[in-house]
Design a protein around this motif. Structure first.
Motif, PDB file in Angstrom:
ATOM      1  N   MET A   1      -1.479  -6.085   0.301  1.00 42.92           N
ATOM      2  CA  MET A   1      -0.139  -5.781   1.871  1.00 42.92           C
ATOM      3  C   MET A   1       1.062  -6.538   1.173  1.00 42.92           C
ATOM      4  O   MET A   1       1.144  -5.320   2.471  1.00 42.92           O
ATOM      5  CB  MET A   1      -0.708  -6.895   3.297  1.00 42.92           C
ATOM      6  N   TRP A   2       1.663  -6.980   0.917  1.00 36.16           N
ATOM      7  CA  TRP A   2       3.187  -7.083   0.704  1.00 36.16           C
ATOM      8  C   TRP A   2       4.081  -6.130  -0.181  1.00 36.16           C
ATOM      9  O   TRP A   2       4.557  -5.079   0.821  1.00 36.16           O
ATOM     10  CB  TRP A   2       3.552  -8.481  -0.126  1.00 36.16           C
ATOM     11  N   HIS A   3       3.387  -5.916  -1.147  1.00 37.30           N
ATOM     12  CA  HIS A   3       3.081  -4.044  -1.440  1.00 37.30           C
ATOM     13  C   HIS A   3       3.058  -3.111  -0.605  1.00 37.30           C
ATOM     14  O   HIS A   3       3.760  -2.093  -1.052  1.00 37.30           O
ATOM     15  CB  HIS A   3       2.180  -4.129  -2.780  1.00 37.30           C
ATOM     16  N   ALA A   4       2.040  -2.835  -0.126  1.00 40.72           N
ATOM     17  CA  ALA A   4       2.031  -1.582   1.038  1.00 40.72           C
ATOM     18  C   ALA A   4       2.979  -2.048   2.286  1.00 40.72           C
ATOM     19  O   ALA A   4       3.799  -0.223   2.336  1.00 40.72           O
ATOM     20  CB  ALA A   4       0.961  -1.640   2.331  1.00 40.72           C
ATOM     21  N   TYR A   5       3.522  -2.946   2.561  1.00 42.54           N
ATOM     22  CA  TYR A   5       4.735  -3.323   3.730  1.00 42.54           C
ATOM     23  C   TYR A   5       5.839  -2.644   2.850  1.00 42.54           C
ATOM     24  O   TYR A   5       6.813  -1.465   3.116  1.00 42.54           O
ATOM     25  CB  TYR A   5       5.431  -4.405   3.688  1.00 42.54           C
ATOM     26  N   CYS A   6       6.402  -2.782   1.474  1.00 45.27           N
ATOM     27  CA  CYS A   6       7.309  -2.554   0.387  1.00 45.27           C
ATOM     28  C   CYS A   6       6.950  -0.652   0.478  1.00 45.27           C
ATOM     29  O   CYS A   6       8.227  -0.386   0.565  1.00 45.27           O
ATOM     30  CB  CYS A   6       7.344  -2.761  -0.881  1.00 45.27           C
ATOM     31  N   ARG A   7       6.127  -0.752  -0.096  1.00 45.99           N
ATOM     32  CA  ARG A   7       6.011   0.616   0.512  1.00 45.99           C
ATOM     33  C   ARG A   7       7.332   1.769   1.341  1.00 45.99           C
ATOM     34  O   ARG A   7       7.540   2.580   1.615  1.00 45.99           O
ATOM     35  CB  ARG A   7       4.475   1.249   0.018  1.00 45.99           C
ATOM     36  N   TRP A   8       6.397   1.625   2.623  1.00 46.22           N
ATOM     37  CA  TRP A   8       6.605   1.946   4.021  1.00 46.22           C
ATOM     38  C   TRP A   8       7.783   1.800   3.968  1.00 46.22           C
ATOM     39  O   TRP A   8       8.678   3.116   4.376  1.00 46.22           O
ATOM     40  CB  TRP A   8       6.173   1.183   4.731  1.00 46.22           C
ATOM     41  N   ALA A   9       9.104   0.503   3.457  1.00 51.63           N
ATOM     42  CA  ALA A   9      10.201   0.157   3.775  1.00 51.63           C
ATOM     43  C   ALA A   9      10.848   1.596   2.563  1.00 51.63           C
ATOM     44  O   ALA A   9      12.229   1.447   3.493  1.00 51.63           O
ATOM     45  CB  ALA A   9      10.708  -1.082   3.041  1.00 51.63           C
ATOM     46  N   ALA A  10       9.903   1.249   1.382  1.00 57.76           N
ATOM     47  CA  ALA A  10      10.773   2.156   0.657  1.00 57.76           C
ATOM     48  C   ALA A  10      11.069   4.133   1.463  1.00 57.76           C
ATOM     49  O   ALA A  10      12.363   4.801   1.256  1.00 57.76           O
ATOM     50  CB  ALA A  10      10.285   2.654  -0.853  1.00 57.76           C
ATOM     51  N   GLY A  11       9.570   4.593   1.778  1.00 59.34           N
ATOM     52  CA  GLY A  11       9.753   5.275   2.807  1.00 59.34           C
ATOM     53  C   GLY A  11      10.785   5.789   3.712  1.00 59.34           C
ATOM     54  O   GLY A  11      11.329   6.749   4.092  1.00 59.34           O
ATOM     55  N   GLN A  12      10.839   4.946   4.861  1.00 61.76           N
ATOM     56  CA  GLN A  12      11.830   4.155   5.581  1.00 61.76           C
ATOM     57  C   GLN A  12      13.351   4.746   4.709  1.00 61.76           C
ATOM     58  O   GLN A  12      14.124   4.165   6.028  1.00 61.76           O
ATOM     59  CB  GLN A  12      11.754   2.973   6.219  1.00 61.76           C
ATOM     60  N   GLY A  13      13.322   4.443   3.457  1.00 59.21           N
ATOM     61  CA  GLY A  13      14.841   4.717   2.852  1.00 59.21           C
ATOM     62  C   GLY A  13      15.578   3.281   2.640  1.00 59.21           C
ATOM     63  O   GLY A  13      17.051   2.841   3.173  1.00 59.21           O
ATOM     64  N   ILE A  14      14.981   2.312   3.214  1.00 57.75           N
ATOM     65  CA  ILE A  14      15.248   0.483   3.161  1.00 57.75           C
ATOM     66  C   ILE A  14      15.703  -0.007   1.640  1.00 57.75           C
ATOM     67  O   ILE A  14      14.372  -0.255   1.357  1.00 57.75           O
ATOM     68  CB  ILE A  14      14.405   0.048   4.241  1.00 57.75           C
ATOM     69  N   GLU A  15      16.612  -0.216   1.503  1.00 58.08           N
ATOM     70  CA  GLU A  15      16.482  -0.632  -0.166  1.00 58.08           C
ATOM     71  C   GLU A  15      15.933   0.590  -1.087  1.00 58.08           C
ATOM     72  O   GLU A  15      15.534  -0.525  -1.990  1.00 58.08           O
ATOM     73  CB  GLU A  15      16.227  -1.866   0.539  1.00 58.08           C
ATOM     74  N   SER A  16      15.972   1.618  -0.779  1.00 53.13           N
ATOM     75  CA  SER A  16      14.487   2.040  -1.538  1.00 53.13           C
ATOM     76  C   SER A  16      14.727   1.823  -3.183  1.00 53.13           C
ATOM     77  O   SER A  16      13.682   1.211  -3.839  1.00 53.13           O
ATOM     78  CB  SER A  16      14.664   3.770  -1.623  1.00 53.13           C
ATOM     79  N   GLU A  17      16.153   1.980  -3.941  1.00 48.32           N
ATOM     80  CA  GLU A  17      16.797   1.597  -5.053  1.00 48.32           C
ATOM     81  C   GLU A  17      15.998   0.375  -5.751  1.00 48.32           C
ATOM     82  O   GLU A  17      15.122   0.244  -6.642  1.00 48.32           O
ATOM     83  CB  GLU A  17      17.467   2.053  -5.219  1.00 48.32           C
ATOM     84  N   ARG A  18      16.177  -0.477  -4.515  1.00 46.57           N
ATOM     85  CA  ARG A  18      15.985  -2.078  -5.054  1.00 46.57           C
ATOM     86  C   ARG A  18      15.023  -2.150  -5.172  1.00 46.57           C
ATOM     87  O   ARG A  18      14.180  -3.244  -5.756  1.00 46.57           O
ATOM     88  CB  ARG A  18      16.307  -2.861  -3.995  1.00 46.57           C
ATOM     89  N   PRO A  33       7.435   5.013  -5.066  1.00 45.48           N
ATOM     90  CA  PRO A  33       6.014   4.354  -3.912  1.00 45.48           C
ATOM     91  C   PRO A  33       4.579   5.525  -4.265  1.00 45.48           C
ATOM     92  O   PRO A  33       4.586   6.536  -4.329  1.00 45.48           O
ATOM     93  CB  PRO A  33       6.356   4.332  -2.489  1.00 45.48           C
ATOM     94  N   ASP A  34       3.468   4.514  -5.096  1.00 45.13           N
ATOM     95  CA  ASP A  34       2.582   5.638  -5.387  1.00 45.13           C
ATOM     96  C   ASP A  34       1.370   5.318  -4.186  1.00 45.13           C
ATOM     97  O   ASP A  34       1.500   4.786  -2.544  1.00 45.13           O
ATOM     98  CB  ASP A  34       1.581   4.564  -6.768  1.00 45.13           C
TER      99      ASP A  34
END
Length: 286
Positions: A1-18, A33-34
């Motif tokens: 679930m944590w990884h899924a949240y991180c995928r969502w954040a990257a899609g939102q442009g939040i700290e995408s490169e990190r 994100p996959d």
């Protein structure tokens, strides 16, 4: 679930490169994100603020019940967790309450918010399996009480919301008192009051319209709709409203695939081959 949240954040442009460096390991050839949801452009659009979730994600350390990373009491952890009420449906045991608390604790550290999330998951599970909305709400509340892992007084307040619906159903003033803000506990109590006030199959449209009048109508309507939808099935959802949902097809695919995962194991297991060889590409479980 944590990884899924991180995928969502990257899609939102939040700290995408990190996030990419964290999960892709710096490999230029690794797609991240996959999963198919990463390609749904509508999920990348900003639709409001979620400060506690963003704060937890950008801190790069998932919260736990014992080690919270925020102090948020907000309802986002609860509304996100409603769908997983399908997991404990028809099953007993306090482990589900603890599990749901841990799910909320990933981003929301307040014990009351975690307890409300756990109660909401258990109530949805009972509505999926119960004989009627009122019976399911009563049985679900008893199950939460038996688990003894929720913040003090929540069980009594849940019972009080149901009793209020019996004495004063569909009273806007009562709804405003039960759900005065956007905290997790408030939207839960408001949603329970609405569901108990409009418990019939033909009442779902009226329930959603009434819920919208709460001070935080989005959260209350989300909880009430989840409880009533779980009890009565998708056919009772107003077609006019569902047809206007931009992400309705995404939700429908996810719901059907969740049922398939629980009943057919299309991705296979340690002992069986995958029925769908692309399943783990669609839903990478890591």
């Amino acid at each position: 679930m944590w990884h899924a949240y991180c995928r969502w954040a990257a899609g939102q442009g939040i700290e995408s490169e990190r996030f990419r460096r964290r999960w892709a390991g710096g490999g230029a050839d690794k797609v991240w994100p996959d999963g198919w949801l990463a390609d749904v452009s509508a999920l990348a659009e900003r639709r409001g603020s979620a400060p506690a979730t963003v704060a937890a994600l950008t801190g790069f350390e998932q919260g736990t019940v014992e080690r919270p990373v925020t102090a948020s009491r907000g309802c986002h952890a609860l509304t996100r967790a409603l769908a997983v009420g399908v997991l404990p449906a028809g099953r007993k045991g306090s482990a589900w309450v603890r599990w749901a608390r841990e799910l909320a604790a990933l981003t929301h550290g307040d014990a009351g918010a975690q307890s409300a999330t756990a109660a909401a998951v258990v109530l949805v599970g009972h509505c999926l399996h119960g004989a009627s909305v009122l019976q399911a709400l009563a049985a679900g509340t008893e199950a939460v009480e038996a688990a003894r892992d929720v913040a003090g007084g929540l069980v009594a307040r849940l019972a009080g919301a149901r009793e209020d619906a019996e004495r004063q159903p569909a009273d806007p003033a009562r709804l405003a008192l039960l759900a005065p803000d956007a905290t997790a506990e408030a939207v839960l109590l408001g949603g329970v009051y609405v569901a108990a006030s409009f418990s019939g199959r033909a009442d779902v449209g009226a329930a959603l319209r009434f819920a919208a009048g709460a001070p935080h109508g989005e959260g209350v309507g989300c909880v009430a709709g989840a409880l009533l939808g779980a009890a009565h099935g998708t056919d009772v959802l107003p077609t006019g409203l569902v047809s206007r949902l931009e992400l309705a097809w995404v939700l429908d695919v996810l719901a059907r695939d969740l049922v398939a995962e629980l009943t057919e194991s299309p991705g296979g297991s340690e002992y069986t081959d995958a029925k769908d060889p692309l399943w783990l590409t669609r839903y990478p479980g890591w």
